[in-house]
Design a protein around this motif. Structure first.
Motif, PDB file in Angstrom:
ATOM      1  N   ASN A   1      -1.327  -8.786 -17.918  1.00 18.16           N
ATOM      2  CA  ASN A   1      -1.846  -9.895 -17.118  1.00 18.16           C
ATOM      3  C   ASN A   1      -1.213  -9.997 -15.737  1.00 18.16           C
ATOM      4  O   ASN A   1      -1.358 -11.007 -15.051  1.00 18.16           O
ATOM      5  CB  ASN A   1      -1.698 -11.217 -17.873  1.00 18.16           C
ATOM      6  N   GLY A   2      -0.534  -8.938 -15.334  1.00 11.94           N
ATOM      7  CA  GLY A   2       0.003  -8.852 -13.981  1.00 11.94           C
ATOM      8  C   GLY A   2      -0.030  -7.408 -13.522  1.00 11.94           C
ATOM      9  O   GLY A   2       0.539  -6.532 -14.181  1.00 11.94           O
TER      10      GLY A   2
ATOM     11  N   GLY B   1      -0.472 -12.974  -5.942  1.00 14.37           N
ATOM     12  CA  GLY B   1       0.086 -13.957  -6.863  1.00 14.37           C
ATOM     13  C   GLY B   1       1.532 -13.713  -7.228  1.00 14.37           C
ATOM     14  O   GLY B   1       2.035 -14.261  -8.207  1.00 14.37           O
TER      15      GLY B   1
ATOM     16  N   ARG C   1       3.479 -20.157 -12.262  1.00 16.41           N
ATOM     17  CA  ARG C   1       2.483 -19.095 -12.110  1.00 16.41           C
ATOM     18  C   ARG C   1       2.592 -18.367 -10.770  1.00 16.41           C
ATOM     19  O   ARG C   1       1.609 -17.880 -10.230  1.00 16.41           O
ATOM     20  CB  ARG C   1       1.075 -19.663 -12.328  1.00 16.41           C
ATOM     21  N   PHE C   2       3.789 -18.311 -10.262  1.00 16.56           N
ATOM     22  CA  PHE C   2       4.073 -17.524  -9.059  1.00 16.56           C
ATOM     23  C   PHE C   2       5.512 -17.070  -9.158  1.00 16.56           C
ATOM     24  O   PHE C   2       6.348 -17.757  -9.751  1.00 16.56           O
ATOM     25  CB  PHE C   2       3.839 -18.350  -7.797  1.00 16.56           C
TER      26      PHE C   2
ATOM     27  N   ASN D   1       4.760 -17.506 -16.086  1.00 19.33           N
ATOM     28  CA  ASN D   1       5.719 -16.414 -15.907  1.00 19.33           C
ATOM     29  C   ASN D   1       6.374 -15.995 -17.218  1.00 19.33           C
ATOM     30  O   ASN D   1       6.675 -14.812 -17.424  1.00 19.33           O
ATOM     31  CB  ASN D   1       6.804 -16.828 -14.908  1.00 19.33           C
TER      32      ASN D   1
ATOM     33  N   HIS E   1      -8.855 -10.782 -11.105  1.00 18.73           N
ATOM     34  CA  HIS E   1      -8.823 -12.244 -11.188  1.00 18.73           C
ATOM     35  C   HIS E   1      -9.833 -12.744 -12.216  1.00 18.73           C
ATOM     36  O   HIS E   1      -9.590 -13.751 -12.899  1.00 18.73           O
ATOM     37  CB  HIS E   1      -9.125 -12.854  -9.819  1.00 18.73           C
TER      38      HIS E   1
ATOM     39  N   PRO F   1      -8.313 -16.629  -9.314  1.00 19.77           N
ATOM     40  CA  PRO F   1      -8.332 -16.197 -10.719  1.00 19.77           C
ATOM     41  C   PRO F   1      -8.886 -17.290 -11.613  1.00 19.77           C
ATOM     42  O   PRO F   1      -8.718 -18.486 -11.345  1.00 19.77           O
ATOM     43  CB  PRO F   1      -6.862 -15.906 -11.019  1.00 19.77           C
TER      44      PRO F   1
ATOM     45  N   THR G   1      -4.354 -17.820 -14.997  1.00 19.60           N
ATOM     46  CA  THR G   1      -3.264 -16.848 -14.978  1.00 19.60           C
ATOM     47  C   THR G   1      -2.224 -17.262 -15.997  1.00 19.60           C
ATOM     48  O   THR G   1      -2.081 -18.447 -16.321  1.00 19.60           O
ATOM     49  CB  THR G   1      -2.589 -16.747 -13.594  1.00 19.60           C
TER      50      THR G   1
ATOM     51  N   THR H   1      -5.817 -11.812 -14.472  1.00 24.22           N
ATOM     52  CA  THR H   1      -4.673 -10.959 -14.136  1.00 24.22           C
ATOM     53  C   THR H   1      -4.258 -11.196 -12.690  1.00 24.22           C
ATOM     54  O   THR H   1      -5.085 -11.212 -11.788  1.00 24.22           O
ATOM     55  CB  THR H   1      -5.028  -9.479 -14.329  1.00 24.22           C
ATOM     56  N   ARG H   2      -2.979 -11.380 -12.485  1.00 25.84           N
ATOM     57  CA  ARG H   2      -2.447 -11.589 -11.133  1.00 25.84           C
ATOM     58  C   ARG H   2      -2.256 -10.261 -10.409  1.00 25.84           C
ATOM     59  O   ARG H   2      -1.965  -9.232 -11.034  1.00 25.84           O
ATOM     60  CB  ARG H   2      -1.060 -12.230 -11.193  1.00 25.84           C
TER      61      ARG H   2
ATOM     62  N   TYR I   1       1.782 -20.274  -1.386  1.00 25.01           N
ATOM     63  CA  TYR I   1       1.211 -20.423  -2.723  1.00 25.01           C
ATOM     64  C   TYR I   1       0.853 -21.879  -2.998  1.00 25.01           C
ATOM     65  O   TYR I   1      -0.247 -22.190  -3.484  1.00 25.01           O
ATOM     66  CB  TYR I   1       2.206 -19.909  -3.758  1.00 25.01           C
TER      67      TYR I   1
END
Length: 678
Positions: free
Chosen positions: A216-217, A367, A406-407, A152, A260, A146, A149, A264-265, A394
């Motif tokens: 974004n996810g 992701g 970011r995971f 969270n 990506h 990506p 991203t 966006t995950r 990851y």
């Protein structure tokens, strides 16, 4: 484009480049398993070319059977082949197959796919090695990373049930609702993508709904292969293969590259409580029981019972077979992860699931994960090991380790066992309580014995919710949603139908209260999730039985109705973009500073952020049927009231300094204010 040769961090996946691999831990078959391999001719008739025994691996790698393609007789030229494994009289799909093909042997009819069906796996032989390929022989490329991203705390997920993502409003008892594909999902993000089965949907072929919405996810309901269509993907059968009915691995990589490129995950659901795969079929033949358990047959085994339930509830296979998580195959055996014989045994199911996790994160750039039905998985030790494996994969993507913000590994367990967070089994839990509180306040009610004020307080800040054994300590631990694919139970259907069920039929009233719901959701403390179609208040045309999962297809035609739904979509889009960018909505700080007792506490105001170097966001909400009287409504204790530049976000309007903290409210309206500038 030729596929790349990834170096998997799971030995069994690397072996599959050099050999046909059949892993049978804890089993001593009376005769060797065999490879059945061939091709289909132009008439669709299978031409078997090979029937050859596997050889047990050397070096004490017990349970591992190998067959080198260079040793096949007759020798094969390069090409694309279909194959099965056979153990005794049982012919099964390769449990680690990367591609399966239902387009042969009368398997194409999705309604005819019975549990015992074993589709052939597909592989390309090239340069004496085995290469993953699509059914047509194309070799998928590696996904692009990506461009960026969201962290969270600014994540807005879109829960999309891919396998039934198209529909119409015609009454048809035999409506085929399982017709969406990876290519169609791509069309939701790319206006130039034609899609496949969405070609007739004007809002898809003339726009890119999800790119416009600004999420974004992307959370896909299970993208791994399930045999039936029309079952919303939770009957996983081939864990390493993308779902045949959704499209090819190459099409999934194309989708991943598209999202990506927009930052966006991709998150995907994983079903590990039960399976419908080849090891289960071998169990029926009396072999491979190390992978599965029959809870009814083993009432004294703790592995037979769900976790965090009362009364010793047995695990449910829902037509499949529960995975066995406690038993270990003892002795010196092959370890599929490290590739070496280990003396203290191996957990077959643990190793199997961690191997397909490696496949998805390596080949499809996953992701984040949502782990389905944790109580029915039953084993917290396994869940933690799976989560830890996901994080190690990851982190390995970057030589310096991945950004921990970011995971995310999410667990779905509606009883909210907070101990799973405290013990590090998962990173976040579905916050079912927010759904129920939102439904209550949309009717002006409190939830489960709470008054309206405390229902709102706990809705907007999940940390206020006292759960069994503790509470959320950070917003990234809670996945907040208004609706999900789980409609079983009280007040859980789509918001539009929920309003109808409660006697609210005026579309202006419905639209207003749905806007209020989204204002609450998109300014709350937590990770946010929108169920597909709720952004324009889609309604249930087919499914109204609350005893079943959501099976009604999303009707994206409704988004551009030229009226209140189109306006609602614009409203939600505006708030999504605000949520994903405004710093104050990414911190935990929340302060309820106004509860209007003169109106029974039905008007409240609270502040998000304002500390930690952020400019505050203020939400004022009216949970009543009455507009505020007069030209203004004074909200005392307004933070930073004298600061210039305040604006109301939902209407994109600047607020004159003399009206800051004084604007009136309509019934069931929320207003969102800030002086933060992008």
């Amino acid at each position: 484009m030729a596929s790349l040769s990834p170096n998997y961090t799971a030995d069994i996946l690397n072996l599959r480049r050099q050999y046909f691999v059949f892993w049978l831990p804890g089993i001593a078959p009376s005769k060797p398993p065999q490879l059945l391999l061939g091709t289909y001719d132009g008439d669709g008739i299978f031409q078997q070319l090979v029937q050859e025994d596997f050889t047990p691996a050397n070096d004490n790698r017990a349970g591992l059977w190998l067959l080198d393609p260079k040793d096949l007789q007759p020798a094969l030229d390069d090409g694309v082949f279909h194959y099965w494994f056979q153990l005794g009289d049982t012919k099964v799909t390769d449990p680690f197959a990367f591609t399966v093909d239902y387009g042969v042997d009368d398997m194409a009819d999705p309604k005819a796919r019975v549990e015992s069906l074993q589709p052939p796996a597909v592989i390309r032989l090239r340069d004496h090695q085995l290469w993953p390929c699509d059914v047509d022989g194309s070799e998928p490329s590696k996904p692009l990373p990506p461009i960026t991203t969201a962290s969270n705390n600014h994540l807005v997920l879109y829960e999309l049930p891919t396998s039934w993502a198209k529909g119409d409003t015609d009454s048809d008892d035999d409506l085929d609702v399982d017709i969406g594909t990876f290519a169609d999902v791509q069309a939701l993000f790319d206006s130039s993508a034609p899609g496949r089965n969405f070609a007739s949907v004007s809002t898809v072929n003339t726009g890119a709904i999800l790119q416009e919405l600004g999420i974004n996810g992307l959370e896909l309901l299970p993208a791994a292969d399930a045999k039936p269509r029309g079952a919303w993907g939770y009957a996983t059968a081939h864990y390493s293969a993308p779902d045949y009915d959704l499209g090819t691995a190459s099409e999934l990589v194309t989708l991943v590259n598209t999202i990506h490129g927009q930052g966006t995950r991709l998150l995907t659901d994983v079903v590990m409580a039960f399976g419908h795969e080849s090891y289960g079929t071998l169990t029926d033949s009396g072999s491979a029981s190390v992978f599965h358990i029959d809870p009814n047959a083993e009432p004294d085994n703790p592995d037979s019972y769900q976790s965090h339930t009362t009364g010793g509830q047995l695990r449910d296979g829902f037509g499949g077979r529960p995975w066995r998580y406690i038993e270990t195959v003892a002795g010196t055996v092959y370890d599929p992860e490290r590739g070496q014989p280990i003396a203290n045994g191996v957990h077959p199911s643990w190793a199997f699931h961690k191997s397909h996790l490696t496949r998805w994160m390596t080949n499809f750039g996953v992701g984040g994960l949502r782990l389905d039905s944790l109580n029915n998985v039953g084993n917290w030790d396994f869940i933690k090991a799976y989560k830890d494996r996901a994080w190690s994969l990851y982190n390995a993507r970057s030589s310096s380790g991945g950004d921990p913000s970011r995971f995310l590994v999410i667990g779905e367990e509606l009883s909210l066992p907070i101990a799973m967070l405290q013990q590090g089994c998962i990173d976040a839990l579905w916050n079912e309580n927010l759904l129920q509180r939102a439904r209550a306040v949309l009717l002006g009610e409190g939830y489960s014995g709470e008054d309206l004020e405390w229902t709102v307080r706990k809705l907007v800040d999940c940390r206020e919710d006292q759960l069994d054994g503790g509470s959320f300590t950070d917003g990234t631990q809670a996945i907040n949603y208004l609706t999900s694919h789980d409609i079983e139970g009280y007040r859980k259907n789509r918001l539009y139908n929920f309003r109808l069920d409660n006697g609210i039929t005026d579309t202006n009233d419905i639209a207003g209260r749905v806007c209020l719901a989204f204002a609450l959701l998109l300014t709350s403390v937590g990770v946010l999730m929108i169920f597909a179609g709720e952004e324009f208040a889609d309604q249930e045309d087919q499914s109204q039985n609350m005893a079943y999962k959501q099976t009604d297809p999303v009707n994206y035609e409704r988004k551009d109705d030229g009226g209140w739904r189109q306006a609602l979509f614009a409203y939600v889009t505006n708030l999504v973009r605000f949520r994903t960018s405004c710093p104050a909505l990414g911190v935990n700080g929340t302060n309820v500073f106004h509860v209007d007792e003169s109106r029974g506490g039905r008007i409240m105001a609270w502040q998000r952020g304002g500390g930690e170097g952020t400019q505050p966001v203020v939400v004022v909400a009216n949970f009543s049927d009455e507009n505020t009287p007069g030209p203004d409504y004074n909200v005392p204790n307004w933070p930073d009231q004298s600061v210039s530049g305040w604006r109301e976000v939902t209407q994109n309007q600047d607020v004159p300094s003399e009206y800051v903290g004084r604007e009136p409210l309509f019934a069931w309206e929320a207003k969102v204010y800030t002086y933060w500038k992008e």
